[in-house]
Structures are given as C-alpha cells and as structure tokens.
Motif scaffolding. Structure first.
Motif, PDB file in Angstrom:
ATOM      1  N   VAL A 181     -53.781 -32.208  29.564  1.00 12.81           N
ATOM      2  CA  VAL A 181     -52.427 -31.813  29.966  1.00 12.81           C
ATOM      3  C   VAL A 181     -52.396 -31.468  31.454  1.00 12.81           C
ATOM      4  O   VAL A 181     -51.466 -31.836  32.177  1.00 12.81           O
ATOM      5  N   PHE A 182     -53.425 -30.801  31.932  1.00 10.08           N
ATOM      6  CA  PHE A 182     -53.506 -30.455  33.348  1.00 10.08           C
ATOM      7  C   PHE A 182     -53.524 -31.699  34.237  1.00 10.08           C
ATOM      8  O   PHE A 182     -52.912 -31.723  35.313  1.00 10.08           O
ATOM      9  N   ASN A 183     -54.211 -32.729  33.778  1.00  8.50           N
ATOM     10  CA  ASN A 183     -54.300 -33.964  34.557  1.00  8.50           C
ATOM     11  C   ASN A 183     -53.004 -34.767  34.563  1.00  8.50           C
ATOM     12  O   ASN A 183     -52.898 -35.782  35.248  1.00  8.50           O
ATOM     13  N   GLY A 184     -52.039 -34.342  33.768  1.00  8.98           N
ATOM     14  CA  GLY A 184     -50.708 -34.923  33.833  1.00  8.98           C
ATOM     15  C   GLY A 184     -50.496 -36.180  33.023  1.00  8.98           C
ATOM     16  O   GLY A 184     -49.468 -36.857  33.169  1.00  8.98           O
ATOM     17  N   ASN A 185     -51.442 -36.498  32.127  1.00 14.47           N
ATOM     18  CA  ASN A 185     -51.337 -37.753  31.392  1.00 14.47           C
ATOM     19  C   ASN A 185     -50.828 -37.606  29.972  1.00 14.47           C
ATOM     20  O   ASN A 185     -50.338 -38.567  29.378  1.00 14.47           O
ATOM     21  N   ARG A 186     -50.926 -36.401  29.410  1.00 14.19           N
ATOM     22  CA  ARG A 186     -50.737 -36.291  27.962  1.00 14.19           C
ATOM     23  C   ARG A 186     -49.902 -35.078  27.570  1.00 14.19           C
ATOM     24  O   ARG A 186     -49.928 -34.037  28.247  1.00 14.19           O
ATOM     25  N   ASN A 187     -49.188 -35.221  26.456  1.00 12.89           N
ATOM     26  CA  ASN A 187     -48.533 -34.117  25.757  1.00 12.89           C
ATOM     27  C   ASN A 187     -49.162 -34.001  24.367  1.00 12.89           C
ATOM     28  O   ASN A 187     -49.333 -35.016  23.682  1.00 12.89           O
ATOM     29  N   TYR A 188     -49.460 -32.781  23.958  1.00 14.65           N
ATOM     30  CA  TYR A 188     -50.126 -32.540  22.681  1.00 14.65           C
ATOM     31  C   TYR A 188     -49.195 -31.863  21.683  1.00 14.65           C
ATOM     32  O   TYR A 188     -48.417 -30.962  22.045  1.00 14.65           O
ATOM     33  N   LEU A 189     -49.333 -32.284  20.430  1.00 10.81           N
ATOM     34  CA  LEU A 189     -48.775 -31.541  19.297  1.00 10.81           C
ATOM     35  C   LEU A 189     -49.963 -31.115  18.440  1.00 10.81           C
ATOM     36  O   LEU A 189     -50.725 -31.960  17.953  1.00 10.81           O
ATOM     37  N   ILE A 190     -50.132 -29.811  18.297  1.00  6.56           N
ATOM     38  CA  ILE A 190     -51.247 -29.276  17.503  1.00  6.56           C
ATOM     39  C   ILE A 190     -50.675 -28.657  16.237  1.00  6.56           C
ATOM     40  O   ILE A 190     -49.761 -27.816  16.293  1.00  6.56           O
ATOM     41  N   VAL A 191     -51.198 -29.079  15.075  1.00  4.29           N
ATOM     42  CA  VAL A 191     -50.637 -28.629  13.801  1.00  4.29           C
ATOM     43  C   VAL A 191     -51.723 -28.114  12.862  1.00  4.29           C
ATOM     44  O   VAL A 191     -52.890 -28.498  12.966  1.00  4.29           O
ATOM     45  N   ARG A 192     -51.289 -27.243  11.988  1.00  7.04           N
ATOM     46  CA  ARG A 192     -52.055 -26.872  10.798  1.00  7.04           C
ATOM     47  C   ARG A 192     -51.110 -26.963   9.614  1.00  7.04           C
ATOM     48  O   ARG A 192     -49.892 -27.117   9.788  1.00  7.04           O
ATOM     49  N   ASN A 193     -51.637 -26.857   8.437  1.00 13.05           N
ATOM     50  CA  ASN A 193     -50.821 -27.023   7.239  1.00 13.05           C
ATOM     51  C   ASN A 193     -49.739 -25.949   7.135  1.00 13.05           C
ATOM     52  O   ASN A 193     -48.613 -26.225   6.732  1.00 13.05           O
TER      53      ASN A 193
END
Length: 413
Positions: free
Chosen positions: A50-62
C-alpha cells in the motif's frame, strides 16, 4: 512526493522474504503451525504494498468482531515496526487504514456482513488484494464470492491470499487447493496457485518459552496441527492410529502378507489392498493398493494376481459370481465370512494396531483420514460408521478376518 524507503531485511523471517514478498500468483496459500509468523509477515507485505502505491487491500475474517483484535492490530504493529506511522492514518472505528501519500487503503470487514462486503470500495482505484485470515473458519461460497470481488482495471496482478492453521483433511480448502501438494514440500507453485507451509521453526522472533510451549504439547491432535502444521484428524474420525512412512528398506523382509478385495465397477471403485501384519508388535504395514472405477473382473484379476501371486485373497462375499470368476482367472480367491457386527469388530481390531502407510498408497491414506462415525443433529457421535469412501478399508477388514479370530475378536456376533 516520492519516498526512498530502505528496509533492513533482518526484520523479515527469511522464508517469507524469499517466497511471499514478491509473490504474484493469483491464489496464495500460507498455512502451517502456530506462531510460524504467517500473519506477521502478511501484515508487513500489506503495508509495503500500500505504501508503494500499487495496491488496495481488503482483509477479512469470518466474523467481524474478531478483526479488530487480530488483523487490524497486526497491520498497525507492522506500520510501527516499519517506521511508517507518519504516512498512515488509522481509523479504528471504521476499520480503515489510509496511506496519506497516495490514498491507497487497507479495508477490514467480516464475512458475517455480506452487504458491506458487496459495497466496500477503496478511496482510489480498485481492490487488488483480498487476504482471508483464518480461512478454515470460512465457508466455501463466501470465499468464492470474495474471489469475484477482485475485478476492475488494475496495473498489478490481483491476488486472493488465504492464511490458516490446517484442521481436518475433509475441509474444502484441502480438497480445493491441495491436489498439487506433497507432504515433504515447504513451497510449491503451479497453475497460478502457490502454497507455503511454515512452522515455529521458520519464525526467528520466538522466545525460548514460546518454543518450549509448542514442543511440549501433549495432545496428539494439537501437536500435529499447531506444532507441526499438518492437516489433522479429530472428533468423529474413526482412526487416529496411523502414519505415513516410507518402509521400502525393510519391505523385502516382509513374509506375512494379507490381501483383500472389495468389489466395485461404476459408482464405486474396485479396491484391492496388500498389507503385512506384524503380530508380535501389533503393527500393520499398508504396502500396496489398487482402486479403479470401471474394471471388469477379467481386467482386475491380472492386476491382483501380479501383486498377490499365489497367496490367498479374501474378497467381499456379496458377489459370489465375482469370486468364482476370480478363481477361474487363477486368483486364489475366497469369500469373506461377513455377518452381523463384522464391521464394528473389524474396526475395533484395526484400532488396536499401529498402522503404517507407504507413501504409494495415497488412496488408502485419503480414506483412513476421513473415515468417521455418524453424528446426530446435535453433533453427538453415534457408534455407526459412515458407509462412504471406505472401499480399501473394507478390503483390509476382509483380509484380516482370520487374524481377528485368533486374537479373540470375532467377525460375527
């Protein structure tokens, strides 16, 4: 504004630095034992991406309620450890972390809030990465729906990452992804899928107390799963007294073989099994197997003859015509003396042995790891085996019927 970021490699566990940080496979699986650093390293990668500016993350648990004290805290600690706190805005109420340099985000959500999952969108661009933590908690359909969320124009490869401690071998994760896996592997990749197995031994940041707690685990199931990182057996599973071991070196000394056959053709496979029974040590070696759908008797007989030679082969008595055909085809076949209670007695006998499976007998390994008792609607275990995927086990019981009698276990009530 560009930032020239220099990070000391010593802050990473080496195995993740090698196999995870630059991994661009679409489907990535990180599994293994407890305290192996899986979540720690994935949090590091998330922050850097994310810092490098290339990606967006979705982090999930149940369940969303578990995210704040697990994934969110892990990522927040990674930001701090990487000395990047001034570049990230952490909103713990909304569970959103934003990189102030580029507006890329890390979003958190629970699979128990499907409407939010459908509508969740990053501030800039599209979601490029979905990380499912403790994936064994999640249902198959839920994860497949997440995979569909990875859509839209992106300059980078989209990735679905699953991390977990393995549980039971009949879990959908094992069935879906582990056909490419070999037990002696640490890492494998094929067809855009990568799997990395790690244990506490791969985590250089553990204390001696941490290590001792894992190594001194006395419960066999927890030791297998949480210390060694292996897929385990538990609950209603019938057999826990087995292991896979290459005994090729001593196999030439075996002289007490047993041979069994369970008939099958279309839906059920024809099954043959060869074992060596060490009576003194109460040890049973599973030496060879045949499990094939669609074989006629005149096709299966030569295969059995090749493995059994002139030795007696005990066959399922439900098809006397097939037994007779095997005899005509020069197999030393005889019918098993089945009767009321024979299944229960056979299971009891096998449970009293140490069962060692040669790696070549993958079908038997698959059967014995999943063979279980029925459960009622409340999850109570009933003393009735599930009659499913047990063809080699049935053949094994037939082959050992005389040994059961000699030890006082009758195949008849």
């Amino acid at each position: 504004m560009g930032i020239n970021l220099e990070i000391n490699p010593s802050i990473f566990n080496p195995i993740y630095l090698k196999y995870q940080l630059k991994n661009n496979n679409r489907y990535q699986i990180y599994f293994g034992g407890s305290s192996s650093g899986k979540s720690f390293s994935l949090a590091q990668r998330t922050v850097l991406d994310v810092f490098n500016g290339n990606r967006n993350y979705l982090i999930v648990r149940n369940v969303q309620g578990t995210i704040r004290r697990s994934c969110l805290n892990e990522v927040t600690k990674a930001i701090s450890n990487l000395k990047l706190s001034e570049y990230f805005q952490v909103n713990k109420t909304e569970m959103v972390i934003t990189c102030t340099l580029n507006d890329r985000q890390i979003l958190f959500c629970g699979l128990d809030d499907p409407e939010k999952i459908k509508s969740i969108t990053p501030k800039r661009g599209v979601i490029t990465d979905i990380w499912v933590e403790e994936a064994t908690e999640c249902e198959y359909k839920a994860v497949k729906q997440l995979d569909k969320r990875l859509r839209g124009i992106s300059k980078v490869t989209k990735r679905l990452t699953l991390s977990f401690n393995p549980i039971l071998r009949d879990h959908w994760l094992y069935k879906d992804y582990f056909s490419i896996w070999q037990e002696d592997n640490k890492y494998i990749e094929k067809d855009n899928v990568s799997i990395l197995k790690t244990t506490y031994k791969d985590n250089k940041f553990l204390t001696s107390d941490d290590i001792a707690a894992l190594e001194n685990e006395s419960d066999p199931y927890y030791y297998e799963v949480y210390t060694l990182g292996n897929w385990g057996v538990l609950g209603a599973v019938i057999f826990k007294n087995w292991k896979v071991e290459d005994f090729t070196e001593i196999e030439k000394t075996f002289d007490n073989h047993r041979h069994g056959v369970d008939w099958g053709f279309a839906d059920d496979p024809f099954a043959y099994i060869k074992s060596h029974y060490d009576k003194r040590r109460k040890r049973l070696y599973i030496c060879d197997e045949i499990e094939v759908v669609g074989l006629l008797n005149d096709e299966s007989a030569p295969l059995v003859k090749e493995k059994a030679g002139g030795s007696r082969v005990t066959c399922d008595s439900s098809e006397p015509k097939s037994v007779a055909e095997f005899k005509k085809l020069r197999v030393n076949a005889k019918s098993a003396k089945k009767g009321p209670g024979s299944i229960e007695y056979g299971i009891k006998f096998l449970q009293g042995l140490e069962i060692i499976i040669h790696p070549r007998c993958q079908n038997f390994k698959n059967e014995i790891s999943k063979y279980k008792y029925k459960e009622d609607k409340n999850g109570n275990i009933l003393p009735i085996p599930v009659d499913k995927d047990n063809h080699l086990i049935d053949a094994l019981r037939y082959s050992l019927e005389d040994d059961m009698k000699s030890t006082g276990v009758s195949v008849l009530k």
